[in-house]
Design a protein around this motif. Sequence first.
Motif, short mmCIF file in Angstrom:
data_model
loop_
_atom_site.label_atom_id
_atom_site.label_comp_id
_atom_site.label_asym_id
_atom_site.label_seq_id
_atom_site.Cartn_x
_atom_site.Cartn_y
_atom_site.Cartn_z
N ALA A 1 36.47 9.48 24.98
CA ALA A 1 35.69 8.24 25.39
C ALA A 1 36.15 7.44 26.22
N VAL A 2 37.39 6.66 26.58
CA VAL A 2 37.84 6.02 27.20
C VAL A 2 37.06 6.45 28.81
N ASP A 3 37.30 8.20 28.83
CA ASP A 3 37.20 9.03 30.41
C ASP A 3 35.39 8.98 30.51
N HIS A 4 34.78 9.32 29.33
CA HIS A 4 33.37 9.02 29.69
C HIS A 4 32.70 7.67 29.45
N LEU A 5 33.35 6.68 29.01
CA LEU A 5 32.73 5.14 29.46
C LEU A 5 33.06 4.59 30.91
N ALA A 6 34.69 5.17 31.17
CA ALA A 6 34.72 4.76 32.54
C ALA A 6 33.47 5.47 33.84
N ALA A 7 33.60 6.64 33.74
CA ALA A 7 32.17 7.54 34.57
C ALA A 7 30.57 6.87 33.86
N ALA A 8 30.34 5.90 33.02
CA ALA A 8 29.28 5.77 32.56
C ALA A 8 29.25 3.98 33.48
N ASN A 9 29.75 3.40 33.26
CA ASN A 9 30.23 1.99 33.67
C ASN A 9 30.15 2.86 36.21
N TRP A 10 30.97 3.73 35.80
CA TRP A 10 30.67 3.88 37.64
C TRP A 10 28.73 4.57 37.97
N MET A 11 28.51 5.37 36.77
CA MET A 11 27.50 6.03 37.48
C MET A 11 26.34 4.44 37.34
N PHE A 12 26.22 3.23 36.89
CA PHE A 12 25.56 2.00 36.71
C PHE A 12 25.88 1.92 37.89
N ALA A 13 27.04 1.16 38.25
CA ALA A 13 27.52 0.42 39.52
C ALA A 13 26.97 1.67 40.68
N ALA A 14 27.28 2.23 40.94
CA ALA A 14 26.55 3.05 42.01
C ALA A 14 25.20 3.31 41.96
N VAL A 15 24.11 3.65 41.24
CA VAL A 15 22.92 3.18 41.10
C VAL A 15 22.48 2.47 41.44
N ASN A 16 23.54 1.12 41.00
CA ASN A 16 22.17 -0.09 40.70
C ASN A 16 23.50 -0.90 42.29
N SER A 17 23.82 -0.92 43.14
CA SER A 17 25.31 -0.93 44.22
C SER A 17 24.01 -0.28 45.86
N ASP A 18 24.08 -1.00 47.02
CA ASP A 18 24.41 -0.87 48.34
C ASP A 18 24.59 0.31 48.25
N GLU A 19 23.92 1.40 49.10
CA GLU A 19 24.81 3.01 49.85
C GLU A 19 26.11 2.39 50.57
N ASN A 20 25.85 1.28 51.04
CA ASN A 20 27.28 1.14 51.83
C ASN A 20 28.38 0.39 51.00
N ASP A 21 27.90 0.25 50.03
CA ASP A 21 29.34 -0.44 48.86
C ASP A 21 29.98 0.23 47.64
N GLN A 22 29.53 1.77 48.60
CA GLN A 22 29.65 2.86 46.63
C GLN A 22 30.45 2.86 46.13
N PRO A 23 31.07 2.36 44.94
CA PRO A 23 32.47 2.02 43.65
C PRO A 23 33.49 3.26 44.55
N ASP A 24 34.25 3.12 43.94
CA ASP A 24 35.50 4.91 43.67
C ASP A 24 34.93 5.18 42.90
N PRO A 25 35.05 6.35 42.75
CA PRO A 25 35.17 6.89 40.82
C PRO A 25 36.19 6.88 40.43
N PRO A 26 36.22 6.94 38.77
CA PRO A 26 37.15 6.00 37.91
C PRO A 26 38.57 7.56 38.07
N ALA A 27 39.36 7.29 38.07
CA ALA A 27 40.03 8.30 38.01
C ALA A 27 40.72 8.72 36.20
N PRO A 28 40.74 9.68 35.67
CA PRO A 28 40.67 9.98 34.37
C PRO A 28 42.22 9.13 33.59
N VAL A 29 42.37 9.34 32.18
CA VAL A 29 43.51 9.16 31.85
C VAL A 29 44.39 10.15 31.83
N PRO A 30 45.24 9.60 32.08
CA PRO A 30 46.61 11.10 31.83
C PRO A 30 46.57 11.18 31.04
#
Length: 115
Positions: free
Chosen positions: A50-79
């Motif tokens: 659940a934590v991994d999926h939530l982090a991926a959803a937040n990352w996708m939202f941030a990636a879509v709503n940010s400039d192409e030059n300022d893309q966030p790094d993808p989240p690391a999964p929980v070990p």
Amino acid sequence: MDLLDWHRQRLSSRRLSLLVRQLPRDSALNRDLHGEAADWSVTDHLLAAAVDHLAAANWMFAAVNSDENDQPDPPAPVPRPGDGSREPTDTDAAVPERGHEDGSPSARELARFFG
């Protein structure tokens, strides 16, 4: 219970096998056999997913709503246990997981158990 009763033939191999199989998940034997995975229950695995999926959803939202030059790094999964963080030892390969077809331990497993 005295485990030497098995050696004295007061405790059957079947009963000893049953007692070993019913040990709690956090017992020393389970920690030795399964490592860190013995500490994780199904609930822990589901929570990590659940934590991994939530982090991926937040990352996708941030990636879509940010400039192409300022893309966030993808989240690391929980070990998770068993993902390669623990190196297998020589004893892990030497001892089979099950002794016999009926589930009773092999002589090698018993020798490892009793030290």
